[in-house]
Enzyme design. Structure first.
Site, PDB file in Angstrom:
ATOM      1  NE  ARG A  71      -0.757   1.624   3.851  1.00  0.00           N
ATOM      2  CZ  ARG A  71       0.329   2.314   4.208  1.00  0.00           C
ATOM      3  NH1 ARG A  71       1.456   1.683   4.481  1.00  0.00           N
ATOM      4  NH2 ARG A  71       0.309   3.627   4.251  1.00  0.00           N
ATOM      5  N   GLY A  72       0.247   2.406  -0.095  1.00  0.00           N
ATOM      6  CA  GLY A  72       0.988   3.657  -0.131  1.00  0.00           C
ATOM      7  C   GLY A  72       1.240   4.076  -1.564  1.00  0.00           C
ATOM      8  CD  GLN A 219      -4.253   2.237   7.191  1.00  0.00           C
ATOM      9  OE1 GLN A 219      -4.878   2.712   8.149  1.00  0.00           O
ATOM     10  NE2 GLN A 219      -4.813   2.034   6.022  1.00  0.00           N
ATOM     11  CG  ASP A 260      -3.303   7.682  -1.235  1.00  0.00           C
ATOM     12  OD1 ASP A 260      -2.912   6.532  -1.501  1.00  0.00           O
ATOM     13  OD2 ASP A 260      -3.298   8.151  -0.083  1.00  0.00           O
ATOM     14  CE  LYS A 271      -5.781   5.089   4.347  1.00  0.00           C
ATOM     15  NZ  LYS A 271      -6.550   4.029   3.649  1.00  0.00           N
TER      16      LYS A 271
END
Length: 371
Positions: A71-72, A219, A260, A271
């Site tokens: 992810r990321g 997270q 993102d 997020k």
């Protein structure tokens, strides 16, 4: 998909994961690239276990992306590029692989951009007369080039971000609040927003890193705290809804977050929970800074309203990680957007590897990309 425990090595520093660890790596057997695999550090198992996933095909990689094992935004770009190369070297349908990968998560523009870059290189090689094997090598070379570029971008963002902090909060002793995870686990290098905080720590200028837990999948608690502990940074974990009391008490000097997708006008998807932090920061006169590579800027997305926000399964909200039972009554409906969008007028600056945009608007964002 196979998963294997990480094998400790002589230079490993923390329970079997080298420092600096690789969240993603390409491995080939001595007999040739046809047996290549993409190895991922499974982020859903951290911090309790350090386990690697070995992806032998694109379907396995798509599953890892969808479940947030990898992810990321920047790392998703690398995963997308390496995924195309994996399909190419192992003889799968590259066009189909590119389509599957690009659609795995809709909000993070880096993913589709990484896919397009490796896929475009592959198709261009074929068009130029290369055979399939040679074109696969070109796709892999493109993925590796993107990986190296991302690592360099991390270092540049850290330098630009640290210089910006000094201008915004002269004197050091920074108390920085961050949300979600933006370190080496999301990057080919040291990360984005976390990389700036890490640079401040290494220069003895970080007084406290405030780490939002980042519900619903934690997270911040699981991953950012994990990275901060590895780096021996002074950090404190807090529930997301405790951030307001920190601002009110004057305990936050700056907010550093990743992104993102950054729209052409500077609107930023990050997020979920980021937008409320921006509102709090504005109310309390605290700088709110977005740190992301230029690969996260999407000029084709004109504004925040045009960003597609991924909706995650409701059980991520109604069930607590590690809890013995559900967090809500059976049958409860849940609203679970993965991201929210912060408008540019709430953002003090956007930091990329090419420099800093401030004030944040269409002109300053375009200048960053052009440079």
């Amino acid at each position: 998909m196979d998963d294997q425990s990480v094998t400790p090595q002589a230079n490993d520093q923390v329970r079997g994961v080298p420092a600096p660890f690789a969240a993603l790596r390409w491995e080939e057997p001595p007999e040739g690239p046809e047996g290549a695999v993409l190895v991922l550090l499974d982020q859903t198992r951290l911090p309790a276990e350090e386990v690697e996933l070995v992806c032998t095909d694109v379907q396995a990689l798509v599953a890892a992306i969808s479940t947030l094992a990898v992810r990321g935004a920047p790392l998703l770009g690398l995963a997308g590029a390496y995924g195309v190369a994996l399909a190419a070297v192992r003889g799968y349908d590259v066009d189909e692989a590119a389509e599957l990968l690009a659609a795995a998560r809709p909000t993070a523009v880096n993913l589709s951009r990484g896919v397009r870059r490796a896929h475009g290189a592959y198709r261009a090689a074929l068009s130029a007369g290369s055979d399939v094997s040679a074109a696969a090598a070109v796709a892999l070379s493109e993925a590796r080039a993107l990986h190296a570029e991302d690592a360099r971008a991390s270092e540049s963002m850290a330098a630009h971000g640290l210089a910006l902090l000094e201008r915004l909060v002269p004197g050091g002793g920074y108390r920085v609040l961050t949300h979600c995870n933006t370190g080496a686990l999301v990057s080919g290098g040291r990360g984005t927003a976390f990389g700036v905080a890490l640079a401040a720590h290494r220069e003895g200028r970080l007084r406290r890193l405030w780490v939002d837990e980042t519900r619903p999948l934690l997270q911040g608690a699981r991953l950012t705290a994990y990275e901060a502990a590895r780096a021996e940074m002074p950090y404190t974990l807090l529930a997301d809804n405790a951030a307001g009391s920190l601002f009110a008490a004057g305990e936050v000097d700056a907010v550093l977050v990743g992104a993102d997708r950054i729209a052409a006008d500077g609107s930023t998807a990050n997020k979920v929970g980021t937008y409320p932090l921006a509102v709090l920061a504005r109310h309390h006169g605290v700088p709110f800074v977005v740190v992301a590579p230029t690969t996260t800027v999407d000029p084709a997305t004109p504004d925040g309203a045009s960003i597609e926000v991924e909706q995650r399964p409701g059980h991520e909200v109604t069930e607590l990680p590690g809890a013995a039972g559900p967090a809500a009554p059976l049958g409860t409906q849940a609203y679970n957007p993965a991201f929210d969008v912060t408008p540019p007028d709430l953002i003090t600056a956007v930091v990329t590897e090419t420099g800093v945009a401030s004030p944040v608007d269409a002109a300053s964002i375009a200048a960053l990309v052009a440079s």
